[in-house]
Design an enzyme around this catalytic site. Structure first.
Site, short mmCIF file in Angstrom:
data_model
loop_
_atom_site.label_atom_id
_atom_site.label_comp_id
_atom_site.label_asym_id
_atom_site.label_seq_id
_atom_site.Cartn_x
_atom_site.Cartn_y
_atom_site.Cartn_z
N LYS A 139 -46.98 -0.02 45.83
CA LYS A 139 -48.02 1.35 45.11
C LYS A 139 -48.72 2.09 46.27
CE LYS A 139 -47.13 0.39 40.87
NZ LYS A 139 -46.20 1.29 40.09
N SER A 353 -44.31 -10.48 39.95
CA SER A 353 -43.20 -9.37 39.37
C SER A 353 -42.52 -9.98 40.66
CB SER A 353 -44.04 -7.67 39.67
OG SER A 353 -43.96 -7.76 40.74
#
Lengths: 407, 124
Positions: A139, A353
């Site tokens: 991110k 994830s």
């Protein structure tokens, strides 16, 4: 008789002439005759029975390599053009020995081979370690890109404040970028987000507004958008709808993979905002037209931290599902099993994830006879250490994850 | 080599327009004076690589004018110094004017490159 136009770089070898004559039926015959008449050309035109690497040969304005090469027939009276074949480039992503800002260290993450994870020797699985970004997740790319795009468009100016609904990695990345660029940041997150998360956000300098625990992450989105509507001082990057998100992955993540590898058959990434899959997928398709873009999607009603099930009712505006070649559903249990295995076999401490991406990468690798699979591991496991699943017995994994909202 | 502001601006503008990939083209010089930048196409679009493509007839015609040529390409973030690839791929352009523009640093530099290395070409 064929006229051959000589570039200035080779005129010294032909007595300074701009064009010379040679004869032959094919490009090979003409060029061999040319070299015979002008021996100084040596092997600059033909080497090892082919066209030399640093010269391009054109017939009728077309590169003969795209026709029949040296066997291309040269019609009488046609002109051959010789030109330098110029190529080069910075070749390596350039990292300064000393960075001027932590923001210069976003991206350029390593790719590592996972031989023990791969189900067969003929298929190579590579992991792209996004956990090596400055705040430890992919991110950072998105936060930097969204803020810089808003600055460039004039939308974000000094004096405005950032607001984003996120309790996850995006919040931490935005907090870093906002702090270094001098914008205040407020994150809206569900009340029941982990204390670990809240503490990390506060440490990075973000303010926190709570949304009701019962509404989950959709409640955080609702509250953030209401706040922005009521007060124009807020600038909401909103990663789910911000085109700078996929662009960061097109220009960064995807371009880095395309440069590093000669072949990619499958790209696997978790389905969150869709930014990675859209951007990196698009970029890889340009270099590897047959690449399969595969999303690791959580089973409906079985949320995997950091990932999003499309069946939950929200499709991010930046996500075009028709651009996904495969969607593979992953359960929490499978994700956690894979992340534990990744650590045990390859020494990589990934986030949950990342486990989902590894699970899908293995499955798709098993379907191939040979090839290259790239799995993007969005973050490391450091931020999840308080979760019980790391050492829970396999059967207890589900239960150990139900009690907390992580993302 | 003298590169007037307008020509330099044309190179910089082309390099920015091609982001995230490298841009390439030809600089035409009258003596040591740059007079025109001809934007080329990067036939291998990449942030780290270029392959110069120009219309072959147009390029051959340029070669018949009494102008010196410099190959130009951009580095997206690296300094405007020849890379290992630039040196390895210099080919027929050895010892000829070679210009690199760094987009990140907004710096332009000129060189003469040979397979053995490179020397700066002072810019005035």
């Amino acid at each position: 008789m064929t006229v051959v136009r000589i570039p200035p770089t080779l005129r010294g070898e032909v007595g300074g002439a701009r064009q010379v004559e040679a004869t032959g039926e094919t490009v090979r015959d003409v060029l061999e005759d040319l070299v015979e008449r002008h021996p100084a050309l040596g092997n600059q035109i033909l080497t090892n029975g082919g066209i030399a690497p640093f010269v391009n040969v054109y017939l009728g304005g077309e590169d003969v390599r795209t026709m029949d090469g040296l066997d291309t027939t040269v019609p009488d009276g046609e002109t051959l053009i010789l030109l330098p074949a110029m190529a080069g480039g910075s070749s390596q992503p350039w990292t300064p020995a000393v960075a001027r800002s932590l923001l210069d260290l976003v991206g350029q993450t390593p790719l590592v081979e996972l031989p023990r994870i791969s189900p067969k020797e003929s298929v190579t699985i590579y992991a792209k370690l996004e956990g090596q970004n400055p705040t430890g997740s992919i991110k950072d790319r998105v936060a930097k890109a969204m803020i810089e795009a808003a600055e460039a468009s004039g939308e974000l100016e000094p004096g405005r404040a950032l607001l984003e609904p996120t309790s996850g990695n995006t919040g931490i990345s935005l907090a870093l970028v906002a702090a270094l660029k001098g914008y205040p940041l407020t994150c809206v997150l569900p009340e029941n987000a982990t204390e670990e998360r809240k503490r990390l956000l506060r440490l990075y300098g973000a303010d926190i507004v709570h949304s009701p625990a019962s509404e989950g992450s959709n409640g955080a989105v609702r509250l953030a958008l209401e706040m922005a509507e009521a007060d124009p001082r807020w600038f909401v990057p909103f990663q789910y709808a911000n085109e700078a998100n996929p662009r960061a992955h097109y220009e960064g993540t995807g371009a880095e993979i395309a440069t590093a590898l000669d072949r990619v058959d499958v790209l696997v990434a978790g389905l969150g905002t869709g930014g990675t899959l859209m951007g990196a997928g698009e970029r890889l398709r340009e270099t590897f037209p047959d690449v399969v873009i595969a999303a690791a999607e959580p089973l409906p009603g079985d949320p995997v931290m950091g990932l999003r099930s499309l069946d939950d009712g929200y499709v991010p505006p930046i996500l075009d599902v028709s651009r996904l070649d495969r969607k593979v559903l992953v359960s929490n249990e499978q994700s956690v099993a894979a992340v534990r295995e990744l650590l045990r076999l390859e020494g990589i401490l990934g986030g949950v994830s990342a486990g989902a991406a590894i699970h899908v990468a293995r499955r798709l690798a098993a379907e191939l006879d040979e090839g290259v699979v790239v799995a993007i591991l969005a973050d490391g496991g450091w931020k999840y250490l308080s979760a019980d699943f790391w050492d829970a017995p396999e059967a207890g994994v589900e239960q150990s994850m139900e009690s907390t909202v992580w993302w | 080599m003298v590169i007037p502001a307008a020509v330099r601006a044309a190179i910089a503008e082309h390099a920015r327009a091609e982001l995230p990939n490298e841009a390439c083209g030809l600089l035409l010089l009258d003596g040591d004076q740059a007079v025109e930048y001809v934007a080329g196409e990067n036939a291998s679009p990449s942030p780290y690589f270029f392959e110069l493509r120009l219309d072959p007839v147009a390029w051959a015609d340029i070669g018949d004018r009494d102008l010196e040529q410099a190959v130009v390409h951009s580095h997206v973030s690296a300094p405007p110094r020849p890379s290992r690839t630039d040196v390895e791929r210099i080919g027929l352009w050895r010892d000829r004017p070679y210009v690199i523009y760094s987009v990140r640093l907004d710096e332009l530099a000129a060189w003469r490159v040979s397979p053995d290395g490179y020397e700066p070409l002072p810019l005035a």
